[in-house]
Design a protein around this motif. Structure first.
Motif, PDB file in Angstrom:
ATOM      1  N   LYS A 127       0.818  -1.206   0.000  1.00 25.97           N
ATOM      2  CA  LYS A 127       0.000   0.000   0.000  1.00 25.97           C
ATOM      3  C   LYS A 127       0.854   1.260   0.000  1.00 25.97           C
ATOM      4  CE  LYS A 127      -3.598   2.327   2.708  1.00 25.97           C
ATOM      5  NZ  LYS A 127      -4.466   2.243   3.910  1.00 25.97           N
ATOM      6  N   ASP A 140       8.223   5.287  -2.882  1.00 21.89           N
ATOM      7  CA  ASP A 140       7.835   6.136  -4.001  1.00 21.89           C
ATOM      8  C   ASP A 140       9.037   6.793  -4.673  1.00 21.89           C
ATOM      9  OD1 ASP A 140       8.585   8.381  -2.466  1.00 21.89           O
ATOM     10  OD2 ASP A 140       6.550   8.688  -1.727  1.00 21.89           O
ATOM     11  N   ALA A 198       2.664   0.750  -5.651  1.00 20.84           N
ATOM     12  CA  ALA A 198       2.971   1.988  -4.931  1.00 20.84           C
ATOM     13  C   ALA A 198       4.465   2.312  -4.976  1.00 20.84           C
ATOM     14  CB  ALA A 198       2.508   1.876  -3.475  1.00 20.84           C
ATOM     15  N   ARG A 215      -6.978  -3.786  -7.822  1.00 22.86           N
ATOM     16  CA  ARG A 215      -6.573  -2.452  -7.383  1.00 22.86           C
ATOM     17  C   ARG A 215      -7.625  -1.465  -7.832  1.00 22.86           C
ATOM     18  NH1 ARG A 215      -3.664  -4.366  -4.222  1.00 22.86           N
ATOM     19  NH2 ARG A 215      -1.432  -4.045  -3.881  1.00 22.86           N
ATOM     20  N   SER A 249      -7.186   1.422  -8.870  1.00 22.05           N
ATOM     21  CA  SER A 249      -6.705   2.166 -10.028  1.00 22.05           C
ATOM     22  C   SER A 249      -7.080   1.519 -11.358  1.00 22.05           C
ATOM     23  CB  SER A 249      -5.184   2.318  -9.954  1.00 22.05           C
ATOM     24  OG  SER A 249      -4.550   1.045  -9.952  1.00 22.05           O
ATOM     25  N   GLU A 288     -12.929   5.173 -11.461  1.00 24.90           N
ATOM     26  CA  GLU A 288     -13.885   5.243 -10.357  1.00 24.90           C
ATOM     27  C   GLU A 288     -15.035   6.219 -10.608  1.00 24.90           C
ATOM     28  OE1 GLU A 288     -12.738   4.139  -6.122  1.00 24.90           O
ATOM     29  OE2 GLU A 288     -12.703   6.334  -6.075  1.00 24.90           O
ATOM     30  N   ALA A 304      -9.794   3.736  -5.372  1.00 24.49           N
ATOM     31  CA  ALA A 304      -8.704   4.520  -5.956  1.00 24.49           C
ATOM     32  C   ALA A 304      -7.885   5.254  -4.907  1.00 24.49           C
ATOM     33  CB  ALA A 304      -9.269   5.507  -6.976  1.00 24.49           C
ATOM     34  N   SER A 305      -8.538   5.745  -3.850  1.00 23.09           N
ATOM     35  CA  SER A 305      -7.830   6.552  -2.842  1.00 23.09           C
ATOM     36  C   SER A 305      -8.115   6.017  -1.448  1.00 23.09           C
ATOM     37  CB  SER A 305      -8.250   8.025  -2.936  1.00 23.09           C
ATOM     38  OG  SER A 305      -7.966   8.548  -4.213  1.00 23.09           O
ATOM     39  N   GLU A 306      -7.778   4.763  -1.222  1.00 13.54           N
ATOM     40  CA  GLU A 306      -8.054   4.128   0.073  1.00 13.54           C
ATOM     41  C   GLU A 306      -7.332   4.853   1.208  1.00 13.54           C
ATOM     42  OE1 GLU A 306      -6.874   0.075  -0.412  1.00 13.54           O
ATOM     43  OE2 GLU A 306      -8.333  -0.314  -1.979  1.00 13.54           O
ATOM     44  N   HIS A 336     -10.333   6.188   1.550  1.00 15.04           N
ATOM     45  CA  HIS A 336     -11.459   7.047   1.184  1.00 15.04           C
ATOM     46  C   HIS A 336     -12.275   6.399   0.061  1.00 15.04           C
ATOM     47  CE1 HIS A 336      -9.653  10.026   3.751  1.00 15.04           C
ATOM     48  NE2 HIS A 336      -8.517   9.897   3.095  1.00 15.04           N
ATOM     49  N   HIS A 385     -10.879  -3.439   1.695  1.00 16.51           N
ATOM     50  CA  HIS A 385      -9.647  -4.057   1.177  1.00 16.51           C
ATOM     51  C   HIS A 385      -9.180  -5.177   2.116  1.00 16.51           C
ATOM     52  CE1 HIS A 385      -5.771  -3.280  -1.361  1.00 16.51           C
ATOM     53  NE2 HIS A 385      -6.025  -4.578  -1.206  1.00 16.51           N
TER      54      HIS A 385
END
Length: 330
Positions: free
Chosen positions: A70, A74, A96, A249, A251, A255, A276-278, A280, A296
């Motif tokens: 998650k 990056d 990620a 996923r 993504s 969405e 898409a924006s877990e 949220h 999830h």
């Protein structure tokens, strides 16, 4: 004359411990404890001035990063770790992490395949049954007292003998297909290329797969290559009597287009374990009865998380001792 500057070539063969290992973000408690007790590893602060100070002080000494699928490592974090040699990832997904940069720098990444396949496939089957048979809605119908008033619960959709499309027939997709065979379902699939010897029907695109089936189950890997693969056109192809299940996923699915399709009845319903924006979730979904929402939890069992933690630590131990990962991604 070219010079190989990959991490594998530059690997420092001195012992790896302490400030050479960093934990990036929260990880499984067993893994976190082992990192601290067995390796005295560092922990990267979440953000802000502390994170910047940490990277300035320790960035050049870090050789191995341990992270969850998650959070990952990056782009900017990886750039601040000039001597990073390996990334040990908790989870089968690793989107990620900046895989392109890792590949360019020759930094291998491990994940935890196979050990979570069964539980994720079980979750997909549960979502499939719940979404088509509206089981969660029925449970709420009883719990909130509506049934006791004499109202009949609306009829649902038969789950057996459906034409089911698997978008991504990898380990997890194949395990889902095997389970659905027990429900006498006709299995179709789409991959980047056709699988030689597969007993299932291949389709050349996600849209073609959606058009040919009653239910589309998303089991494709995340990342830039699959982002928005299930778009408005695919949702249109699923149709007003068709369903979408996503355990891959967030993504992979457009969405906003999915929200619009559920609101307009473009598709009959959806079962979603990923967003898409877990953590949220689009608020528009909360009031809809034609969607099942899960947090999830695909691999979320005691047994599987223990197996995943063990494999993460096996990868770390192997790299520390030999410079090789047990389950490197290809």
């Amino acid at each position: 004359m070219s010079t190989d500057t990959s991490a594998s070539t530059r690997r420092d063969h001195s012992p790896i411990s302490g400030n050479a290992i960093v934990r990036v973000g929260p990880v499984n408690p067993t893994v976190a404890q082992a990192l601290l007790e067995n390796y005295a590893s560092l922990v990267l602060p979440d953000a802000g001035a502390q994170r910047e100070a940490f990277l300035t002080e320790h960035g050049s000494s870090i050789r191995v990063a341990v992270c969850s699928g998650k959070i990952g490592v990056d782009t900017q974090t990886m750039k601040r770790l000039p001597n990073l040699e390996a990334i040990v990832n908790f989870g089968v997904g690793y989107d990620a992490t900046d895989v392109a940069q890792a590949t360019e720098r020759g930094i291998p990444i491990s994940n935890t395949p196979d050990v979570l396949t069964d539980c994720v496939a079980d979750t997909a089957l549960g979502l499939y049954l719940d979404t088509l048979r509206t089981l969660s809605a029925a449970e709420r119908f009883v719990r909130n007292g509506t049934w006791a008033t004499g109202v009949n619960f609306p009829l649902a959709t038969r789950a057996s003998s459906k034409r089911v499309g698997i978008l991504g027939l990898g380990r997890i997709g194949a395990a889902i297909a095997k389970r659905l065979e027990g429900f006498d379902c006709e299995i179709h699939y789409h991959n980047r290329s056709e699988i030689t010897g597969s007993p299932y029907t291949y389709h050349p695109s996600a849209t073609a797969l959606a058009e040919a089936t009653d239910v589309l189950i998303v089991a494709a890997a995340g990342g830039p290559d699959s982002a928005g693969l299930v778009d408005a056109a695919v949702l249109e192809a699923i149709g007003p009597k068709g369903f979408l299940i996503n355990i891959a996923r967030g993504s992979v699915v457009d969405e906003p287009a999915l929200v619009a399709a559920l609101q307009a009845g473009t598709i009959a319903g959806a079962g979603l374990d990923v967003f898409a924006s877990e953590p949220h979730v689009p608020e528009e979904l909360f009031g809809l009865e034609n969607v099942v929402l899960l947090p999830h939890l695909g691999s979320g069992t005691h047994e599987t998380r223990a197996d995943m933690a063990s494999l993460v630590l096996d990868n770390l131990r192997s790299y520390v001792e030999s410079g090789e990962l047990v389950t490197p991604i290809s």
